[in-house]
Design an enzyme around this catalytic site. Structure first.
Site, PDB file in Angstrom:
ATOM      1  N   ASP A  59       3.979   9.721   0.579  1.00  0.00           N
ATOM      2  CA  ASP A  59       4.236   8.138   0.338  1.00  0.00           C
ATOM      3  C   ASP A  59       3.181   7.395   0.974  1.00  0.00           C
ATOM      4  O   ASP A  59       3.536   6.976   2.275  1.00  0.00           O
ATOM      5  CB  ASP A  59       5.719   7.654   0.353  1.00  0.00           C
ATOM      6  CG  ASP A  59       5.753   6.269  -0.130  1.00  0.00           C
ATOM      7  OD1 ASP A  59       4.737   5.504  -0.486  1.00  0.00           O
ATOM      8  OD2 ASP A  59       6.899   5.836   0.080  1.00  0.00           O
ATOM      9  N   TYR A  99      10.891   4.815   3.787  1.00  0.00           N
ATOM     10  CA  TYR A  99      11.521   3.763   2.660  1.00  0.00           C
ATOM     11  C   TYR A  99      10.525   4.248   1.810  1.00  0.00           C
ATOM     12  O   TYR A  99       9.247   4.263   1.639  1.00  0.00           O
ATOM     13  CB  TYR A  99      11.373   2.280   2.883  1.00  0.00           C
ATOM     14  CG  TYR A  99      11.690   1.476   1.632  1.00  0.00           C
ATOM     15  CD1 TYR A  99      12.948   1.585   0.962  1.00  0.00           C
ATOM     16  CD2 TYR A  99      10.669   0.666   1.040  1.00  0.00           C
ATOM     17  CE1 TYR A  99      13.192   0.720  -0.010  1.00  0.00           C
ATOM     18  CE2 TYR A  99      10.830   0.008  -0.009  1.00  0.00           C
ATOM     19  CZ  TYR A  99      12.368   0.050  -0.603  1.00  0.00           C
ATOM     20  OH  TYR A  99      12.542  -0.818  -1.391  1.00  0.00           O
ATOM     21  N   LYS A 105       0.764  -1.283  -3.072  1.00  0.00           N
ATOM     22  CA  LYS A 105      -0.012  -2.467  -2.116  1.00  0.00           C
ATOM     23  C   LYS A 105      -1.296  -2.673  -2.229  1.00  0.00           C
ATOM     24  O   LYS A 105      -1.704  -3.267  -3.169  1.00  0.00           O
ATOM     25  CB  LYS A 105       0.634  -2.011  -0.777  1.00  0.00           C
ATOM     26  CG  LYS A 105       2.234  -2.150  -0.856  1.00  0.00           C
ATOM     27  CD  LYS A 105       3.000  -2.286   0.623  1.00  0.00           C
ATOM     28  CE  LYS A 105       4.454  -2.503   0.399  1.00  0.00           C
ATOM     29  NZ  LYS A 105       5.447  -1.590   0.693  1.00  0.00           N
TER      30      LYS A 105
HETATM   31  C1  LIG Z   1       6.450  -1.105  -0.174  1.00  0.00           C
HETATM   32  C2  LIG Z   1       6.843   0.466  -0.262  1.00  0.00           C
HETATM   33  C3  LIG Z   1       7.304   0.951  -1.402  1.00  0.00           C
HETATM   34  C4  LIG Z   1       8.005   0.178  -2.504  1.00  0.00           C
HETATM   35  O1  LIG Z   1       6.805  -0.496  -3.154  1.00  0.00           O
HETATM   36  P1  LIG Z   1       7.226  -1.756  -3.955  1.00  0.00           P
HETATM   37  O2  LIG Z   1       6.249  -2.219  -4.843  1.00  0.00           O
HETATM   38  O3  LIG Z   1       8.022  -2.760  -3.178  1.00  0.00           O
HETATM   39  O4  LIG Z   1       8.540  -1.245  -5.142  1.00  0.00           O
HETATM   40  C5  LIG Z   1       7.560   2.346  -1.199  1.00  0.00           C
HETATM   41  N1  LIG Z   1       6.971   3.072  -0.280  1.00  0.00           N
HETATM   42  C6  LIG Z   1       6.681   2.560   0.716  1.00  0.00           C
HETATM   43  C7  LIG Z   1       6.068   3.414   2.000  1.00  0.00           C
HETATM   44  C8  LIG Z   1       6.603   1.360   1.164  1.00  0.00           C
HETATM   45  O5  LIG Z   1       6.039   0.646   1.972  1.00  0.00           O
END
Ligand SMILES: *Cc1c(COP(=O)(O)O)cnc(C)c1O
Length: 432
Positions: free
Chosen positions: A238, A143, A271
């Site tokens: 990511d 994601y 995060k």
């Molecule tokens: C949480 C998450 C996102 C999205 O971040 P948001 O702040 O919720 O938009 C993107 N990539 C990864 C791997 C994530 O865990």
């Protein structure tokens, strides 16, 4: 009598779609009533009924110090007094950028934004702008936020492109997105053989926390790096979830220990770097980052980007996690937790497998750790849901879906971990 949580949920559903502002909070995967959280302290969250839970979500990762850490609170309070937002540059943005770059040597420059979605979406545009190519590769189960081009599942074959996973995403928008199976070397080779000359980037969650906890294997990661280098394709990590969470240097530092000279080209963070405030970032080598406006042709902007209160929160958080012994202790706590789960499962005769890195963990009701999304889907969902509710009844708040990783904070003390493991022993022994 209807509980306060149930009343709030009913009221919320009248004014907010599904009663929540982000879907997984609604408990639809596991059933039952979501808990409305009133406050949090240390490793605990308290719902609207005053019930205390040991928190293993930590706002889905940011709360690595636990809730209400004194140094972070002080930094945020001080920053708020100086003003919420200026729409002009501040020294604190430089400090945070310097701090991030010190910890992530693969990047020369970084840009701050407000959410992981925004960071991943911007990294994608940057990769396309910098390479002049359109196609992008992602992996099933990873994601990267909800930007249109990334809400895609695999199509019927590699020669075709992905299908939108959401209504409102035109097929035209995802026609450049190739979706591959995670950890599948054959598909990776084939995708490069077919599309390399048109590929801008490969985006990957190196340790995937959006299908619970699945690591990219070392041979897979190592070959992915080789192929990207050989074909001028940018490797985008990511690390929104893994950054400053699985290790101080993120998942890339974990792979750099296993693969000599390893580094991604572009990295995406979120995060933990906001410590619970809306803050995210993406960065890479200078030549790539200088493609961004105002220097280069790739447009990217944000009214609240580098917000002074959010940067204060992030900066204070990053300073705490660099203290000597921080990650060693967090890693040990997390290991203790999953080893406790392992022992409880053996005792109950329930097939369960676990894994962890730094302060992030996963567990599956299966006999082997899944390597890709289809294998995650094949794990025992009914057992997971049962376990989730049994744990919740015992005051342990785990992620309400089997596709999510878990998070331990520095505020989780040995007695919290012991209480959690005892709850797991009881929960696993219940007839399933
Ligand atoms: C949480 C998450 C996102 C999205 O971040 P948001 O702040 O919720 O938009 C993107 N990539 C990864 C791997 C994530 O865990």
């Amino acid at each position: 009598m209807t509980s306060t949580n149930a009343q709030l949920f009913e009221r919320a559903q009248r004014v907010i779609p599904g009663g929540v502002n982000s879907p997984v909070r609604a408990f639809r995967a596991v059933g039952g009533t979501p808990r409305f959280i009133a406050r949090a302290q240390g490793p605990y969250i308290f719902d609207a009924e005053g019930t205390r839970y040991i928190d293993y979500i930590g706002s889905w990762g940011p709360m690595i110090l636990g809730h209400g850490h004194p140094a972070v609170l002080e930094a945020v309070q001080k920053a708020a007094l100086d003003g919420f937002s200026f729409g002009a540059p501040t020294e604190r943005e430089i400090e945070l950028a310097e701090e991030i770059l010190k910890l992530v040597p693969s990047m020369d420059q970084v840009r701050l934004v407000s959410s992981g979605t925004e960071a991943a979406m911007s990294a994608l545009r940057l990769a396309r702008g910098a390479t002049g190519r359109n196609k992008i590769v992602k992996f099933e189960g990873c994601y990267h936020g909800h930007a249109d081009a990334l809400l895609v599942k695999a199509g019927s074959g590699l020669a075709t492109f992905g299908n939108p996973t959401s209504a409102g995403v035109p097929e035209d928008v995802v026609k450049h997105t190739v979706v591959l199976e995670y950890n599948h070397l054959g598909q990776l080779e084939e995708a490069f053989a077919l599309h390399a000359a048109d590929m801008a980037c490969v985006m990957i969650e190196p340790i995937c926390g959006n299908m619970n906890f699945v690591r990219a294997s070392v041979p897979f990661m190592s070959r992915l790096r080789e192929l990207c280098t050989q074909h001028g394709v940018l490797l985008v990590f990511d690390e929104v979830m893994t950054g400053f969470r699985v290790a101080l240097g993120g998942a890339q530092s974990v792979y750099a220990k296993l693969i000599p000279g390893f580094a991604p080209d572009v990295s995406v963070f979120g995060k933990v770097i906001g410590g619970g405030m809306p803050l995210a970032a993406f960065g890479g080598r200078r030549a790539v980052m200088e493609q961004l406006a105002p220097l280069g042709p790739v447009y990217q902007a944000g009214t609240l980007s580098g917000n002074p209160v959010a940067t204060a929160c992030g900066l204070a958080t990053l300073r705490e996690i660099q203290k000597p012994g921080f990650f060693e202790a967090l890693t040990a706590s997390t290991r203790q937790l999953v080893e406790g789960f392992d022992a409880a499962a053996r005792e109950a005769g329930v097939p369960m497998v676990t894994d962890s890195e730094g302060g992030m963990f996963g567990f599956f009701f299966a006999s082997q750790l899944p390597q890709q999304y289809t294998q995650v889907l094949a794990t025992d969902k009914a057992r997971f849901n049962h376990f989730f509710h049994a744990m919740l009844d015992r005051g342990v708040y785990l992620a309400p879906a089997l596709y999510e990783a878990g998070f331990v904070s520095a505020a989780h003390r040995p007695d919290d971990l012991a209480a959690t493991i005892e709850a797991a022993r009881q929960s696993l022994k219940l007839a399933l």
